[in-house]
Design a protein around this motif. Structure first.
Motif, PDB file in Angstrom:
ATOM      1  N   VAL A 494      -4.207   3.857  -3.006  1.00  0.00           N
ATOM      2  CA  VAL A 494      -4.942   2.764  -2.367  1.00  0.00           C
ATOM      3  C   VAL A 494      -4.049   1.537  -2.233  1.00  0.00           C
ATOM      4  O   VAL A 494      -4.067   0.845  -1.213  1.00  0.00           O
ATOM      5  N   LEU A 495      -3.244   1.311  -3.268  1.00  0.00           N
ATOM      6  CA  LEU A 495      -2.310   0.186  -3.198  1.00  0.00           C
ATOM      7  C   LEU A 495      -1.391   0.355  -1.995  1.00  0.00           C
ATOM      8  O   LEU A 495      -1.132  -0.594  -1.253  1.00  0.00           O
ATOM      9  N   TYR A 496      -0.940   1.588  -1.824  1.00  0.00           N
ATOM     10  CA  TYR A 496      -0.027   1.863  -0.707  1.00  0.00           C
ATOM     11  C   TYR A 496      -0.723   1.613   0.620  1.00  0.00           C
ATOM     12  O   TYR A 496      -0.184   0.948   1.509  1.00  0.00           O
ATOM     13  N   VAL A 497      -1.962   2.107   0.737  1.00  0.00           N
ATOM     14  CA  VAL A 497      -2.687   1.940   1.995  1.00  0.00           C
ATOM     15  C   VAL A 497      -2.916   0.465   2.295  1.00  0.00           C
ATOM     16  O   VAL A 497      -2.788  -0.005   3.416  1.00  0.00           O
ATOM     17  N   LYS A 498      -3.254  -0.294   1.230  1.00  0.00           N
ATOM     18  CA  LYS A 498      -3.599  -1.693   1.444  1.00  0.00           C
ATOM     19  C   LYS A 498      -2.374  -2.572   1.662  1.00  0.00           C
ATOM     20  O   LYS A 498      -2.391  -3.468   2.487  1.00  0.00           O
ATOM     21  N   PHE A 499      -1.374  -2.357   0.837  1.00  0.00           N
ATOM     22  CA  PHE A 499      -0.247  -3.289   0.862  1.00  0.00           C
ATOM     23  C   PHE A 499       1.052  -2.670   1.356  1.00  0.00           C
ATOM     24  O   PHE A 499       2.043  -3.356   1.477  1.00  0.00           O
ATOM     25  N   GLY A 500       1.021  -1.347   1.584  1.00  0.00           N
ATOM     26  CA  GLY A 500       2.254  -0.648   1.952  1.00  0.00           C
ATOM     27  C   GLY A 500       2.969  -1.301   3.127  1.00  0.00           C
ATOM     28  O   GLY A 500       4.188  -1.455   3.118  1.00  0.00           O
ATOM     29  N   SER A 501       2.170  -1.749   4.124  1.00  0.00           N
ATOM     30  CA  SER A 501       2.790  -2.283   5.336  1.00  0.00           C
ATOM     31  C   SER A 501       3.464  -3.620   5.081  1.00  0.00           C
ATOM     32  O   SER A 501       4.285  -4.064   5.867  1.00  0.00           O
ATOM     33  N   LYS A 502       3.075  -4.267   3.953  1.00  0.00           N
ATOM     34  CA  LYS A 502       3.660  -5.579   3.690  1.00  0.00           C
ATOM     35  C   LYS A 502       4.970  -5.471   2.916  1.00  0.00           C
ATOM     36  O   LYS A 502       5.693  -6.453   2.760  1.00  0.00           O
ATOM     37  N   ILE A 503       5.204  -4.311   2.348  1.00  0.00           N
ATOM     38  CA  ILE A 503       6.425  -4.155   1.568  1.00  0.00           C
ATOM     39  C   ILE A 503       7.483  -3.474   2.437  1.00  0.00           C
ATOM     40  O   ILE A 503       7.211  -2.430   3.036  1.00  0.00           O
ATOM     41  N   ASP A 504       8.627  -4.068   2.482  1.00  0.00           N
ATOM     42  CA  ASP A 504       9.668  -3.606   3.390  1.00  0.00           C
ATOM     43  C   ASP A 504      10.007  -2.129   3.187  1.00  0.00           C
ATOM     44  O   ASP A 504      10.176  -1.369   4.120  1.00  0.00           O
ATOM     45  N   PHE A 505      10.034  -1.725   1.892  1.00  0.00           N
ATOM     46  CA  PHE A 505      10.446  -0.374   1.538  1.00  0.00           C
ATOM     47  C   PHE A 505       9.592   0.690   2.218  1.00  0.00           C
ATOM     48  O   PHE A 505      10.076   1.720   2.658  1.00  0.00           O
ATOM     49  N   PHE A 506       8.272   0.391   2.306  1.00  0.00           N
ATOM     50  CA  PHE A 506       7.360   1.394   2.854  1.00  0.00           C
ATOM     51  C   PHE A 506       7.218   1.298   4.368  1.00  0.00           C
ATOM     52  O   PHE A 506       6.640   2.148   5.010  1.00  0.00           O
ATOM     53  N   ARG A 507       7.724   0.214   4.934  1.00  0.00           N
ATOM     54  CA  ARG A 507       7.469  -0.008   6.359  1.00  0.00           C
ATOM     55  C   ARG A 507       8.163   1.074   7.185  1.00  0.00           C
ATOM     56  O   ARG A 507       9.323   1.411   6.930  1.00  0.00           O
ATOM     57  N   ARG A 508       7.395   1.587   8.137  1.00  0.00           N
ATOM     58  CA  ARG A 508       7.994   2.634   8.949  1.00  0.00           C
ATOM     59  C   ARG A 508       9.062   2.048   9.854  1.00  0.00           C
ATOM     60  O   ARG A 508       8.865   1.019  10.488  1.00  0.00           O
ATOM     61  N   LYS A 509      10.167   2.717   9.854  1.00  0.00           N
ATOM     62  CA  LYS A 509      11.253   2.245  10.726  1.00  0.00           C
ATOM     63  C   LYS A 509      10.918   2.628  12.161  1.00  0.00           C
ATOM     64  O   LYS A 509      10.459   3.742  12.433  1.00  0.00           O
ATOM     65  N   PRO A 510      11.127   1.713  13.120  1.00  0.00           N
ATOM     66  CA  PRO A 510      10.876   2.064  14.522  1.00  0.00           C
ATOM     67  C   PRO A 510      11.879   3.108  14.992  1.00  0.00           C
ATOM     68  O   PRO A 510      13.014   3.160  14.523  1.00  0.00           O
TER      69      PRO A 510
ATOM     70  N   SER B 274     -13.060   0.020  -9.060  1.00  0.00           N
ATOM     71  CA  SER B 274     -13.808   0.779  -8.049  1.00  0.00           C
ATOM     72  C   SER B 274     -14.417  -0.152  -7.010  1.00  0.00           C
ATOM     73  O   SER B 274     -14.520   0.213  -5.840  1.00  0.00           O
ATOM     74  N   THR B 275     -14.811  -1.354  -7.403  1.00  0.00           N
ATOM     75  CA  THR B 275     -15.321  -2.308  -6.413  1.00  0.00           C
ATOM     76  C   THR B 275     -14.214  -2.668  -5.433  1.00  0.00           C
ATOM     77  O   THR B 275     -14.420  -2.750  -4.221  1.00  0.00           O
ATOM     78  N   TRP B 276     -13.042  -2.832  -5.983  1.00  0.00           N
ATOM     79  CA  TRP B 276     -11.900  -3.208  -5.159  1.00  0.00           C
ATOM     80  C   TRP B 276     -11.538  -2.060  -4.209  1.00  0.00           C
ATOM     81  O   TRP B 276     -11.244  -2.277  -3.040  1.00  0.00           O
ATOM     82  N   LEU B 277     -11.611  -0.825  -4.727  1.00  0.00           N
ATOM     83  CA  LEU B 277     -11.314   0.336  -3.893  1.00  0.00           C
ATOM     84  C   LEU B 277     -12.269   0.429  -2.716  1.00  0.00           C
ATOM     85  O   LEU B 277     -11.879   0.760  -1.605  1.00  0.00           O
ATOM     86  N   THR B 278     -13.558   0.134  -2.966  1.00  0.00           N
ATOM     87  CA  THR B 278     -14.531   0.260  -1.887  1.00  0.00           C
ATOM     88  C   THR B 278     -14.579  -1.007  -1.040  1.00  0.00           C
ATOM     89  O   THR B 278     -15.462  -1.159  -0.212  1.00  0.00           O
ATOM     90  N   GLY B 279     -13.650  -1.910  -1.288  1.00  0.00           N
ATOM     91  CA  GLY B 279     -13.556  -3.092  -0.431  1.00  0.00           C
ATOM     92  C   GLY B 279     -14.625  -4.126  -0.687  1.00  0.00           C
ATOM     93  O   GLY B 279     -14.969  -4.909   0.180  1.00  0.00           O
ATOM     94  N   GLY B 280     -15.169  -4.128  -1.892  1.00  0.00           N
ATOM     95  CA  GLY B 280     -16.232  -5.061  -2.233  1.00  0.00           C
ATOM     96  C   GLY B 280     -15.796  -6.510  -2.227  1.00  0.00           C
ATOM     97  O   GLY B 280     -16.618  -7.414  -2.135  1.00  0.00           O
TER      98      GLY B 280
END
Lengths: 522, 292
Positions: A494-510, B274-280
């Motif tokens: 979830v961390l990756y999904v939420k913040f992945g795009s903000k971290i240079d390392f995970f950013r997809r190279k064009p 879990s609240t954070w995961l569900t975007g609460g």
């Protein structure tokens, strides 16, 4: 002061008034003395339908009074002082203990045996006045009426009180006046359970496959731990010499085995119990017995009497059930609840009223009323054996022709032999398995019952730990590891999904040949 | 003195002091002080401090102290080295997950049908689903207990009974937010979808489902969290043979407040995650009134 200011002041005054009136007692009955009593829920005569005055004395149910109202009237008449009883109730000893530790100032409490010892040991309660034990005072109903047997139990029991650096040994009787007492045992349904079989099995009933899913244990650590001790050490308990001098002492020691070596044996017994029983219950057991859902219920004697009464009072003839009660041969639990005075009762000036309350609750009249209402056995015997007559009225034989030697049920051990032997005539059922047996067990049953002491802090922690391990399921180590890894994995994903795009390392190279919009702008 | 009464009096006293301060201001300055809209938050802020933040700090304090009230990581270490406690958390999460999924599976069609149908009296049907909430919860669970007993399930299928009770209890909390979100989906979107030749399935996956995500999320939060701790259900329907994390906290507060606080704190972290995961915690506007 101009007009406006006057209006403002008047307004301020108007705001103060309700606050002041709230401070001075919230509109409840004004009284010289306010006595704050903290006791078990449904543990006194509340009057109305089904109370002693309604059923036995034949008063209309509207005239059958709450015993607290009667106490207030009696106190005013006797001491020429008005009194108000603030009566609060608790559900478990631990709830009550928490309230007291948090600083709630009650005057009089009604905890169980081990909690009395704990409160005394921690110096949270104070002894009764010496004048309370003066038998020549006609108003000292407690000492005049209490059963010699209970008196003995209270005088022989000791507790070490810690006051700062000082440690002193005191007897229970200095700190507590008894209220109700009893044993623990099995309530059973004779349609499904054979008494002889039960006697054979004793505590092992809990693990017998004949009663799989038909027997309940208590959902509290002390009672079920006690039962597991009986289960584990049944053979040792049965091998003790019953005539021996130290029989009860040795038995009490066995039922107080809490050291680490013993708890491992008890763990095995508890696990075996858990896999065989219907469930742990706090108060559904009585009802489940009456409705026939279960066949056996490990219960306090007072609850047993309640269940027996309830089952035979069914409205429809075919629903009537005649349950019975049994105390294991190997020994069982002797328990009591008693009145104790909290620390500070002298400073608050309520000690006299609190002691008067205990005395009022100890008159044979009050004892009958309370006992009848709740089904438990009072510690009161009565100066002239009033409680014995009352028991006779309830459970004795009705026909004089049945007053044979065979039907004689000796109760001298409880009522004392000052006026010679005391006993009643009762039929075989009452003597061996029904309400009379539950309320006043025969002497040999009493001799094999033990009081369970309070656990000190470390023991309590260890046994609670054990209890939680019994109650909850424990997964294997590998399953826990897998779950932990999975949990960490989900969080990381979830961390990756939420913040992945903000971290240079995970950013997809064009892809080559394409440029990012930002770069174009730049 | 009774603690409850004391707190009540303190609140009263605070109100009184504010009143007197206002009047004093009025007397001295000759006018009432000017309030911005922000000052309307003051009562809530006071409430927040007394009933949320301070209790939380007390739990924190107890969790990291031992019996002698010295600072200690003992409870923390004990909690995470005890397989029973970790297992109980796992069991609670699994029970809560199953409850949530079952609730969602039941609630979504109901909410969808109710929200999209042209039924005249659909409020009545919706009310029928919400009606059980108006009856005392213990009473309802007791009724189910009797029902299960009659069916011979009581004492036999403890885990099933527990999940059933939870689903029954929390279903309305899933239906309501779903209903409100689906109601608010613009009908023109469906018309457009039909114009462009999408079939029912595509319409559902491209329009209904994505647009009802806020409702699903708030429903999930409202079902998942309480079903991890509602031990009355597991005690009554599971005959106290099922132990979830809420029961643990209750039992520890009978004997050891420090461990109890630690369990409560761990639960708090699980709830937070879990609240954070569900975007609460999203503050954006696309929640669209889905929160009740």
């Amino acid at each position: 002061m101009n007009k406006r200011q006057a209006v403002c002041l008047a307004l301020a005054g108007a705001m103060l008034l309700p606050a002041l009136s709230a401070l001075s007692g919230c509109g409840a009955k004004q009284a010289d003395v306010i006595l704050r009593v903290y006791s078990w829920a449904e543990y006194i005569d509340e009057g109305g339908e089904g109370s002693y005055q309604n059923d036995i004395e034949g008063l209309d149910k509207a005239d059958a009074r709450h015993i607290l109202d009667d106490f207030e009237a009696w106190y005013e008449e006797t001491y020429r002082e008005s009194i108000r009883v603030d009566y609060a109730t608790f559900g478990t000893n631990e709830d009550m203990y928490n309230e007291i530790v948090l600083g709630n100032e009650y005057d009089l409490l009604c905890p169980s045996d081990y909690m009395i010892m704990k409160l005394a040991a921690e110096d949270r309660i104070v002894p009764y006045d010496e004048s309370f034990f003066d038998e020549s005072d006609p108003l000292n109903y407690y000492v005049r009426n209490v059963s010699p047997y209970i008196k003995g139990v209270f005088e022989n029991g000791t507790v070490t009180v810690t006051q700062g650096e000082r440690q002193e040994t005191h007897t229970w009787s200095e700190y507590a006046a008894g209220y109700m007492w009893g044993t623990t045992g099995f309530v059973y349904n004779p349609e499904h359970v054979d008494r002889a079989d039960l006697e054979e099995l004793g505590w092992k009933t809990f693990t017998s496959d004949k009663y799989t899913n038909k027997i309940t244990a208590k959902d509290n650590v002390r009672d079920t731990y006690f039962a597991a001790l009986g289960l584990t050490y049944q053979d040792e308990l049965l091998s003790l010499d019953k005539q021996g001098e130290s029989y009860n002492g040795t038995l009490t020691d066995i039922f107080n085995r809490t050291e680490a070596d013993y708890t491992e044996d008890v763990r095995t017994a508890l696990l075996a119990m858990k896999s065989n029983i219907y469930g742990f219950e706090t108060d559904t057991g009585k009802q489940d017995m009456v409705s026939g859902k279960i066949w056996l219920n490990y219960a306090w004697s007072g609850d047993a009497v309640y269940a027996l009464d309830e089952a035979e009072d069914a409205e429809e003839e075919e629903d009537k059930l005649y349950l019975e009660y049994f105390v294991p041969e190997a020994g069982s639990n002797l328990w009591f609840d008693g009145w104790v005075l909290t620390k500070g009762v002298e400073e608050r000036g309520t000690k006299k009223a609190a002691q008067a309350f205990v005395n009022y609750m100890s008159t044979p009249e009050s004892a009958k009323r309370n006992s009848y209402f709740i089904g438990y056995t009072s510690v009161i015997a009565g100066e002239k054996g009033e409680m014995c007559d009352y028991t006779d009225d309830l459970y004795g034989v009705e026909d004089e022709a049945d007053e044979t030697e065979e039907n004689y049920y000796d109760l001298t051990w409880f009522f004392g032999d000052e006026n010679g032997a005391v006993g009643i005539y009762a039929d075989e059922e009452q003597r061996t398995r029904r309400q009379l047996y539950a309320q006043f067990p025969p002497q040999d049953v009493i001799e094999r019952c033990a009081v369970m002491n309070y656990f000190d802090a470390d023991t309590s922690e260890r046994i609670n730990e054990l209890w939680s391990q019994i109650k909850a399921e424990t997964l294997d180590a590998w399953a826990i590891s897998v779950l932990c890894v999975a949990a960490v994995g989900i969080v990381l994903f979830v961390l990756y999904v939420k913040f992945g795009s903000k971290i240079d390392f995970f950013r997809r190279k064009p892809k080559k040949g394409y440029e990012l919009k930002e770069q174009k702008k730049a | 003195m009774n603690t409850t009464l004391l707190i009540f009096l303190l609140v009263l006293l605070a109100a009184l002091l504010i009143g007197i301060a206002l009047l004093a201001y009025r007397l001295v300055k000759g006018r009432m002080p000017r309030f911005s809209r922000k000052s309307l938050c003051i009562p809530y802020a006071v409430f927040l401090v007394f009933f949320v933040i301070i209790p939380m700090l007390v739990i924190f304090f107890y969790a990291f102290t031992d019996r002698e009230m010295h600072f200690s990581f003992g409870n923390f270490v004990k909690f995470f080295s005890d397989p029973t406690k970790l297992s109980t958390i796992a069991y609670s999460i699994v029970i809560a997950l199953i409850t949530t999924v079952v609730c969602l599976l039941i609630a979504f069609p109901v909410a969808y049908i109710l929200a999209r149908s042209k039924m005249k009296k659909k409020y009545v049907v919706l009310m029928l689903f919400v009606l059980p909430m108006w009856i005392n919860f213990v009473l309802r669970i007791n009724a189910i207990r009797e029902l299960f007993n009659w069916m011979g399930l009581l004492g036999e299928t403890n885990y099933f009974n527990t999940v059933f009770g939870m689903v029954y209890d929390f279903l309305p909390f899933m239906i309501l937010p779903l209903y409100t979100t689906i109601m608010k989906i613009d009908n023109s979107l469906y018309e457009a979808s039909c114009d462009l030749g999408a079939n029912g399935f595509v319409t559902f996956t491209r329009i209904t489902l994505p647009l009802s995500v806020p409702g699903i999320m708030s429903g999930v939060t409202m079902v998942f969290l309480p079903s991890m701790t509602n031990y009355v259900v597991s005690d009554m329907l599971g005959n106290s043979m099922v132990t979830i994390i809420g029961k643990f906290i209750y039992e520890y507060f009978g004997s050891d407040w420090h461990m109890g606080s630690m369990v409560a704190l761990v639960l708090l972290v699980v709830v937070f995650v879990s609240t954070w995961l569900t975007g609460g915690f999203q503050s954006d506007e696309n929640v669209r009134g889905a929160n009740l």
